[in-house]
Write a protein that holds these residues in place. Structure first.
Motif, PDB file in Angstrom:
ATOM      1  N   SER A 159      29.913  51.863  17.610  1.00 19.52           N
ATOM      2  CA  SER A 159      30.715  52.877  16.927  1.00 19.52           C
ATOM      3  C   SER A 159      30.259  53.093  15.499  1.00 19.52           C
ATOM      4  CB  SER A 159      32.182  52.437  16.937  1.00 19.52           C
ATOM      5  OG  SER A 159      32.945  53.267  16.113  1.00 19.52           O
ATOM      6  N   ALA A 160      30.544  54.280  15.001  1.00 22.03           N
ATOM      7  CA  ALA A 160      30.266  54.585  13.596  1.00 22.03           C
ATOM      8  C   ALA A 160      31.466  54.248  12.715  1.00 22.03           C
ATOM      9  CB  ALA A 160      29.918  56.067  13.448  1.00 22.03           C
ATOM     10  N   ALA A 161      32.472  53.626  13.319  1.00 25.01           N
ATOM     11  CA  ALA A 161      33.658  53.242  12.535  1.00 25.01           C
ATOM     12  C   ALA A 161      33.274  52.203  11.483  1.00 25.01           C
ATOM     13  CB  ALA A 161      34.728  52.653  13.457  1.00 25.01           C
TER      14      ALA A 161
ATOM     15  N   PRO B 244      32.716  49.062   9.854  1.00 19.47           N
ATOM     16  CA  PRO B 244      32.613  47.749  10.504  1.00 19.47           C
ATOM     17  C   PRO B 244      33.614  46.724   9.967  1.00 19.47           C
ATOM     18  CG  PRO B 244      30.469  48.545   9.812  1.00 19.47           C
ATOM     19  CD  PRO B 244      31.468  49.462   9.215  1.00 19.47           C
TER      20      PRO B 244
ATOM     21  N   LYS C  37      26.913  51.924  14.337  1.00 21.29           N
ATOM     22  CA  LYS C  37      25.973  53.034  14.339  1.00 21.29           C
ATOM     23  C   LYS C  37      25.639  53.336  12.901  1.00 21.29           C
ATOM     24  CE  LYS C  37      27.703  55.382  18.471  1.00 21.29           C
ATOM     25  NZ  LYS C  37      28.693  56.397  18.893  1.00 21.29           N
ATOM     26  N   PRO C  38      24.464  53.732  12.482  1.00 23.83           N
ATOM     27  CA  PRO C  38      23.339  53.946  13.408  1.00 23.83           C
ATOM     28  C   PRO C  38      22.828  52.620  13.976  1.00 23.83           C
ATOM     29  CG  PRO C  38      22.955  54.915  11.230  1.00 23.83           C
ATOM     30  CD  PRO C  38      24.129  54.055  11.106  1.00 23.83           C
ATOM     31  N   ILE C  39      22.460  52.679  15.281  1.00 24.86           N
ATOM     32  CA  ILE C  39      21.916  51.474  15.896  1.00 24.86           C
ATOM     33  C   ILE C  39      20.470  51.308  15.444  1.00 24.86           C
ATOM     34  CG2 ILE C  39      23.428  51.552  17.914  1.00 24.86           C
ATOM     35  CD1 ILE C  39      20.949  52.663  19.484  1.00 24.86           C
ATOM     36  N   ASP C  40      20.013  50.062  15.492  1.00 29.53           N
ATOM     37  CA  ASP C  40      18.617  49.796  15.147  1.00 29.53           C
ATOM     38  C   ASP C  40      17.873  49.631  16.461  1.00 29.53           C
ATOM     39  OD1 ASP C  40      16.183  48.592  14.538  1.00 29.53           O
ATOM     40  OD2 ASP C  40      17.016  47.704  12.705  1.00 29.53           O
TER      41      ASP C  40
ATOM     42  N   GLU D 275      22.732  47.741   9.203  1.00 32.01           N
ATOM     43  CA  GLU D 275      21.537  47.204   8.562  1.00 32.01           C
ATOM     44  C   GLU D 275      21.834  46.509   7.245  1.00 32.01           C
ATOM     45  OE1 GLU D 275      17.140  48.806   7.261  1.00 32.01           O
ATOM     46  OE2 GLU D 275      18.709  50.220   7.845  1.00 32.01           O
TER      47      GLU D 275
END
Lengths: 139, 645
Positions: free
Chosen positions: A88-90, A92, A110-113, A135
């Protein structure tokens, strides 16, 4: 090919995100299917059959929450033990404690790596909890 | 006691013998206890005995000198008199003082009144009739003396007429004596009367002052009671309507008033408006919206205008009084301004059916009360204002948090696509890309990541500003693994520079509790800043324990931070000069780090000398000393909304 033949069911309403999942997971050899709408996710899941991992977006269109779908899936005896991970882009710092409390097997921001993502999923399938806040929070 | 006697004592012992004899002679009967009676008795004893002995000696000498008179009637009469006087002495000793005194006076009277009328006697004896009269005053009272005097005068007058003796000379003298006694008595009576009247007056005054005191105590008690009730209301009732209704009711009851109303000042419209009145009449007037312009006619606006109590103790004669058809029986009206710190709050208006109901004392008491109400009203106003401000702030905060939650979701979602699509293309997954194309694509990825960091910084800062930052506390974080992880990232940042990255970890570092991701973020932020601003030399990351804290120190051999810039480093929205020139970015990294460290109960500071480098310190509580981390549980409703994204 660390996810070879792993069956993954993904609930994701955003088209671009589905493309990102596809691009990231295709090289891993995983077998995956998308559910675009929250409603009917359980039926699609049952049609999908044996599942190694379920990926849930937390905020879906139509105001359906990933937490609701989580409850619906957990209510099915045959899926009660399948690991569920939130992607999710929520925020963290808020979503991680909540998903932990709810009983998710992990949270991936998100964004996922794309370099990390397949491995993170593999760890969840192997029974490890993965909490990835993005990240900048990478430890 | 010693038995040896000094000469003085011997002398005094002979003296005490005479005294003992006197004491024996003058001894009164033990039944006589009264002090005055005792003195009189002693006097009578002395006088009667001396008289009797003297008369006896006189009689014996008289008979001896003139034996031919020994058998005379006179001699026997005198002898009888002497015996009677001895009898007086004995009677007196035998406790019959009054009888003895009467007898003594009788003998004396007889002696001085009847002896002169014996043929051949001298009327000069009449003069001595004054003796029993005076003795009567001594032994009995002035009244008795007056009575006896009267009797003696009448008797002498009668005897003078009957016996043909000239009594005029001694009569004058006796009448004067008796007159003096009479005047004396009157004077005494007058003085007694005066004293009695004075006493009575004092009594009256005392009683009055007592009553007055009692009344004042009662009033003061009532004053205090009402005032304390109001004070109690202040602390318990913050609802203004309720407060004023209670106060008006209590005041009316406590002071027995016809009507009590409370007006409040409306600053915006410059009117004084009825807010609360007692009873149905009060309700009706409030419903009618009774109000006065401050400049208007009437006691209420007048008191508001002058900031002084305004009183009319007879409203029918007061042209400033506006008769109120709802309150026809009002005769006295007192309007007291309610002022708090020089600010007009309103007017307390009191009405009575009695003319001259309000005295100075009432005004004083009610003024205190008005002040109390003013405080109460001001308090409730402030409370209402504070509450509404709080509600607004909460609402604003909630809106802000929801917005932040949505923004964070909306901003990161497209970046997910941008970064990952670009990477996908750059990897050649969509067909071959040449070197130049690949570099350009990496530039896109780099910029997108930078954008993501900026977005994250701005979102973090917004959350901190909104008070919605929450930590995800992990227990027992291993410091070395954390430091190694930060160091690994740090090294990659120095890949194209001739700067050495050094790590120094003390042995046996204690564990810490905290949000691992956030601590990592703080350390990485400091390390990446150090790497960014250091062109040669080293960047050194150390971790050590100092007292009950784990200290992380990031030292660099960079340009350093000018002293005047140092205080700005941790301030949001203020980038330092050099930071702006070299770094770009939002300048929010350090302020966010400071907030995150402080949310952990830690400290962050820096030491720097321009030219020789900078050291940033982060101190976090070591495990044994970690207090309850409050932020962990602050998942308010607003942040919960955010989580559902």
């Amino acid at each position: 090919m660390i996810l070879k033949d792993k069956r993954i069911f993904i609930v994701e309403d955003n088209t671009q995100n589905r493309v990102v999942f596809t691009m990231t997971l295709k090289p891993t050899g995983a077998v995956f299917e998308f559910e675009r709408l929250g409603r009917g996710a359980v039926g699609r899941l049952q049609a999908f059959g044996r599942t190694d991992l379920i990926i849930l977006d937390l905020m879906l269109m139509g105001g359906i929450s990933g937490y609701n779908i989580f409850d619906e899936i957990r209510a099915l005896p045959e899926y009660s033990a399948v690991p569920i991970v939130a992607v999710s882009a929520a925020e963290p710092s808020v979503a991680i404690p909540q998903t932990q409390q709810k009983g998710f097997s992990g949270f991936i921001a998100k964004p996922i790596d794309d370099d990390l993502f397949p491995e993170q999923l593999a760890r969840v399938i192997n029974g490890e909890a993965v909490w990835y806040a993005g990240e900048r929070y990478r430890v | 006691m010693t038995q040896t006697l000094s000469p003085e004592q011997a002398h005094s012992s002979s003296e005490s013998l005479i005294r003992r004899i006197f004491a024996f002679i003058l001894r009164t009967h033990p039944s006589i206890q009264d002090k005055v009676e005792k003195q009189r008795s002693r006097l009578l004893a002395g006088m009667s005995l001396i008289t009797a002995i003297a008369a006896t000696i006189f009689l014996i000498s008289y008979i001896t000198v003139f034996p031919e008179f020994a058998d005379d009637v006179d001699t026997w009469v005198i002898a009888g008199g002497i015996l009677l006087v001895y009898g007086v002495y004995l009677l007196n000793r035998a406790r019959y003082f009054k009888l003895a005194a009467t007898l003594f006076l009788g003998v004396m009277t007889a002696l001085f009144v009847f002896v002169p009328v014996i043929p051949g006697a001298q009327n000069v004896w009449f003069y001595f009739a004054v003796i029993p009269i005076l003795l009567a005053a001594v032994f009995f009272s002035l009244r008795a003396a007056l009575l006896l005097g009267g009797l003696i005068i009448l008797t002498i007058a009668a005897l003078g007429l009957i016996m043909g003796v000239d009594v005029l000379g001694p009569m004058q003298y006796l009448v004067i004596t008796v007159g003096v006694i009479f005047v004396f008595i009157r004077n005494l009576q007058y003085q007694e009367g005066v004293r009695a009247r004075e006493l009575e007056e004092i009594n009256v005054r005392l009683r009055a002052s007592e009553e007055n005191l009692e009344q004042r105590v009662q009033e003061r008690t009532r004053d205090l009671q009402v005032a304390s009730d109001v004070s109690l209301q202040i602390t318990t009732v913050l609802d203004r309507e309720q407060l004023l209704a209670d106060v008006a009711e209590r005041t009316a009851t406590a002071f027995g008033l016809y009507h009590v109303s409370i007006f409040l000042y409306d600053e915006a419209e410059d009117v004084i408006r009825l807010q609360q009145g007692v009873g149905k009449v009060g309700e009706q007037m409030v419903a009618e919206g009774k109000q006065f312009r401050i400049s208007g006619v009437g006691l209420v606006p007048q008191s508001a205008r002058l900031s002084q109590p305004t009183l009319s103790n007879n409203v029918l004669e007061n042209k400033d009084h506006l008769p109120n058809p709802l309150l026809p029986d009002t005769r006295s009206e007192l309007a007291i301004p309610m002022v708090y710190r020089g600010r007009l709050i309103g007017v307390l208006d009191l009405q009575s059916e009695r003319v001259n109901r309000f005295g100075e004392e009432d005004i004083r008491i009610l003024r205190t009360l008005a002040d109390q109400i003013a405080i109460a009203v001001r308090n409730s106003q402030l409370f209402a204002e504070a509450q509404s401000a709080l509600e607004q702030a909460e609402e604003a905060n909630s809106v802000k948090s929801t917005f932040l939650a949505n923004m964070s979701h909306e901003l990161r979602t497209p970046l997910n696509a941008i970064i990952n699509f670009t990477k996908y293309v750059a990897k050649g997954s969509m067909g071959p890309v040449n070197q130049e194309q690949q570099e350009t694509l990496h530039e896109v990825i780099h910029s997108a990541r930078h954008l993501l960091n900026l977005i994250n910084d701005v979102l973090d800062m917004s959350k901190i500003e909104a008070g919605a930052l929450s930590l995800f506390i992990e227990k027992d974080i291993d410091v070395p693994s954390l430091v190694k992880s930060v160091a690994a990232t740090g090294k990659t940042l120095l890949e194209d520079k001739s700067v050495e990255f050094q790590t120094k970890l003390d042995d046996n570092l204690p564990l810490i509790d905290g949000d691992r991701g956030r601590i990592y973020q703080v350390l990485l932020n400091i390390v990446s800043n150090a790497c960014k601003f250091t062109e040669q030399g080293f960047v050194r990351l150390r971790a050590y324990q100092q007292e009950r804290e784990v200290i992380f120190a990031v030292q660099d051999s960079g340009a350093g931070i000018a002293e005047e810039d140092q205080p700005l480093v941790f301030e949001a929205f203020k980038q330092t000069e050099s930071g702006l020139r070299q770094g770009g970015g939002t300048g929010l990294g350090m302020p966010i780090s400071k907030n995150l460290v402080e949310a952990h109960g830690g400290r962050i500071w820096l030491e720097s000398t321009a030219g020789t480098g900078t050291t940033f310190y982060v101190a976090l509580p070591a495990k044994s000393a970690v207090p309850e981390l409050a932020l962990h549980s602050t998942l308010s409703t607003s942040t919960q909304k955010e989580a559902v994204s």
